[in-house]
Design a protein around this motif. Structure first.
Motif, PDB file in Angstrom:
ATOM      1  N   VAL A  52       0.848  -1.206   0.000  1.00 44.49           N
ATOM      2  CA  VAL A  52       0.000   0.000   0.000  1.00 44.49           C
ATOM      3  C   VAL A  52       0.879   1.251   0.000  1.00 44.49           C
ATOM      4  N   CYS A  56       0.957   4.223  -2.702  1.00 43.23           N
ATOM      5  CA  CYS A  56       0.016   5.206  -2.150  1.00 43.23           C
ATOM      6  C   CYS A  56      -0.162   6.418  -3.059  1.00 43.23           C
ATOM      7  N   ARG A  60      -3.445   3.556  -5.540  1.00 43.47           N
ATOM      8  CA  ARG A  60      -4.561   4.074  -4.742  1.00 43.47           C
ATOM      9  C   ARG A  60      -5.165   5.321  -5.404  1.00 43.47           C
ATOM     10  N   ILE A 243      -2.239   4.123   7.572  1.00 46.14           N
ATOM     11  CA  ILE A 243      -2.822   3.709   6.290  1.00 46.14           C
ATOM     12  C   ILE A 243      -4.349   3.695   6.355  1.00 46.14           C
ATOM     13  N   TYR A 246      -6.260   6.253   4.361  1.00 46.20           N
ATOM     14  CA  TYR A 246      -6.174   6.335   2.896  1.00 46.20           C
ATOM     15  C   TYR A 246      -6.801   5.153   2.188  1.00 46.20           C
ATOM     16  N   ASP A 247      -6.777   4.011   2.836  1.00 46.14           N
ATOM     17  CA  ASP A 247      -7.065   2.762   2.123  1.00 46.14           C
ATOM     18  C   ASP A 247      -8.573   2.534   2.015  1.00 46.14           C
TER      19      ASP A 247
END
Ligand code: BJ8
Length: 430
Positions: A52, A56, A60, A243, A246-247
Motif C-alpha cells: 500500500v 500510495c 490508490r 494507512i 487512505y485505504d
C-alpha cells in the motif's frame, strides 16, 4: 495489478508538480527503507501494508480517479472528528490529508508564520507545492474548528479548493451536543449536495457497520500488542493506523484481521518483534501523520518497545464504536453525534477523559513509561502535558516529554534524551 504502471500521465492530469513530486517520492522511499524494511522479524502480513505504501501515490490514486469516473466523489479531511460514515453512505471516498513530512515548507512559510505547528505547515506545504495527489483528487475538503492554526489555515486553502468547515464545540455540555448535532446535519447536507445522492437509513447503517468493522480490526491489533513480548513493532502498528486514513476500508479491515491472526499466534509462541525484555512504552499526544516516523524510529532504535499510541493516529481515533442499534435516520445521526463527542482531543476543555485514558492504557499494557509527544507550537497538547505529568507521577509512572517538529536537525539530541530515558527504565526493570 501486478506490474508497476507509469502513473506520470495521471499525475500530470491531476496537475502535480512532477519534479517536486519525484523529489518527495525519493525522500519517502529512502525513509521507508531505513525505518521499515531493515527491521528484523517483521510479521509476514506487513507485506500488504508495504505494498500500500509503495502504491500510495500510484494505484490508490488510480482507484480514486476510477471511482470519480464512475461518478463517486472524493472528500478530504484533516481530523478524526469528521464523521466519515456520512461520506461512505453517499458512495463517497474519505481521505485523510494531514501530512507528516518537511516538504514544501518554504512555500508554506510564504503564507504562514514560521512558528506554527509542523502538521499544519506540512499539509499546507504539500498542497501549495502541488505534490499531494490526494488533495488534487478531492472534490471538496472538510475542515473543522479545532485548534486556531488549523481553522485559520483553512481560510487560506479556500483560494485553491472548495472547503467546508465544521464548527466543533469547545466543551461537551448538553448545549454543545445540540450545536454538534446541527453541525453533523449540515455536514450531511453538504455531502449530499457534493455527491448528488441522498442519505437513507439503509446506506447509513451499512456505512456505520463498515467503519465500525475497521475500528474493530484496529482494536484487535491494539489487543494483540498487550502481549509481552510484543509481537509487532510500534512503528509497524503506527503504519497500519496511518494507512487507515487512505485505504479502502473493507480491504484494509481484511488485511488488519489477517495481520492479527499472525500476531495472535506469534503472541502464543512468545515471539518478539524487537527482542525480549525491552522496556514497554506508550506514546501519547499529537497525531503522527504519514510519513512521520521520526520519534518511533528513535525510540525503538533505543531498545524500547512502543506498545500503544494514545493519539488520533492510534487508539483515540478508533477507541469508540458507533452504536449500531439505530434504525431510523435520526437515531443513527444521534449515535454518530454521541460517538464522535467521546473523542478526547486537547482542543476541548475540560478534557479530563484523556488523562484517564492515558493512565488506563499505561496500566492495561503494563508499560514501564510514557513518552508525551507534542509537535512544537501545538498549544493544546503542550499545555495539557502538565495534567498528564501530574497524573502519571502520582502513579509512579515515568514520563519523558518530547517536543519536536518534522525537521531532522534535532535527531541526535532526541536520541540522546530517549536513550537516557530507556536506560533509566531498564534500570528500574532489573
Ligand atoms: S481530534 S488531535 S486530529 S484536531 S498538532 S494541527 S491540534 S497545533 S491535529 Fe488533531 Fe482532530 Fe484533535 Fe485529533 Fe493543531 Fe496541535 Fe497542530 Fe493538531
Amino acid at each position: 495489478m501486478d506490474k508497476k504502471q507509469d502513473y506520470r500521465p495521471m499525475w500530470t492530469e491531476l496537475g502535480l508538480d512532477l519534479e517536486g513530486h519525484d523529489g518527495l517520492l525519493k525522500v519517502f522511499g529512502d525513509s521507508y527503507s531505513e525505518v521499515y524494511l531493515h527491521q528484523e522479524n517483521r510479521p509476514g502480513a506487513m507485506e500488504y501494508f508495504d505494498f500500500v505504501v509503495s502504491e500510495c501515490h500510484g494505484l490508490r490514486i488510480k482507484e480514486l480517479m476510477d471511482a470519480k469516473d464512475e461518478g463517486r466523489k472524493v472528500i478530504g479531511t484533516f481530523c478524526v472528528y469528521v464523521p466519515e460514515e456520512i461520506i461512505l453512505a453517499l458512495g463517497g471516498i474519505s481521505v485523510g490529508l494531514c501530512a507528516g513530512a518537511e516538504i514544501g515548507m518554504e512555500k508554506a512559510e510564504e503564507y504562514l508564520p514560521r512558528n506554527l505547528c509542523a502538521l499544519i505547515k506540512s499539509f499546507m506545504g504539500f498542497e501549495l507545492a502541488g505534490v499531494c495527489p490526494y488533495f488534487k483528487a478531492c472534490d471538496i475538503v472538510i475542515g473543522e474548528t479545532t485548534c486556531d492554526g488549523k481553522k485559520k489555515a483553512y481560510e487560506l486553502l479556500e483560494d485553491i479548493k472548495e472547503i467546508y468547515v465544521m464548527e466543533l464545540p469547545q466543551k461537551k455540555e448538553e448545549e454543545d451536543r445540540v450545536l454538534w448535532k446541527a453541525e453533523v446535519l449540515k455536514f450531511a447536507e453538504v455531502c449530499e449536495r457534493v455527491t448528488g445522492r441522498k442519505i437513507t437509513p439503509e446506506n447509513l447503517k451499512e456505512a456505520i457497520k463498515t467503519v465500525n468493522d475497521r475500528r474493530r480490526a484496529q482494536l484487535r491489533l491494539r489487543g494483540a500488542r498487550r502481549a509481552s513480548p510484543t509481537p509487532i513493532s510500534g512503528r509497524d502498528a503506527l503504519l497500519v493506523n496511518q494507512i487507515a486514513f487512505y485505504d479502502n476500508p473493507v480491504r484494509f479491515t481484511g488485511s488488519v484481521n489477517k495481520l492479527c491472526d499472525e500476531l495472535e499466534s506469534r503472541a502464543e509462541g512468545k515471539e518478539s518483534a524487537n527482542g525480549n525484555g525491552a522496556p514497554r512504552v506508550v506514546v501519547s499526544g499529537c497525531p503522527m501523520a504519514l510519513p512521520n516516523w521520526k520519534l518511533p524510529f528513535i525510540v525503538e532504535s533505543s531498545g524500547a518497545d512502543i506498545v500503544a499510541e494514545e493519539s488520533c493516529v492510534g487508539e483515540r481515533g478508533f477507541r469508540a464504536l458507533v452504536d449500531e442499534s439505530g434504525e431510523t435516520l435520526d437515531e443513527m445521526i444521534d449515535n454518530l453525534v454521541d460517538r464522535y463527542l467521546t473523542i478526547d482531543c486537547a482542543c476541548f476543555t475540560p478534557n479530563l477523559e484523556r488523562v484517564e485514558h492515558i493512565l488506563e492504557t499505561a496500566k492495561e499494557f503494563g508499560v514501564d513509561g510514557v513518552i508525551h509527544y507534542t509537535i512544537s507550537c501545538c498549544t493544546p497538547y503542550m499545555v495539557e502535558e502538565k495534567k498528564v505529568d501530574e497524573a502519571l507521577s502520582a502513579e509512579g509512572i515515568p514520563l519523558l516529554k518530547i517536543e519536536t517538529d518534522y525537521s531532522q536537525g534535532d535527531i541526535g539530541q532526541l536520541q540522546t534524551r530517549v536513550d537516557a530515558f530507556v536506560e533509566m527504565l531498564k534500570a528500574r526493570h532489573s
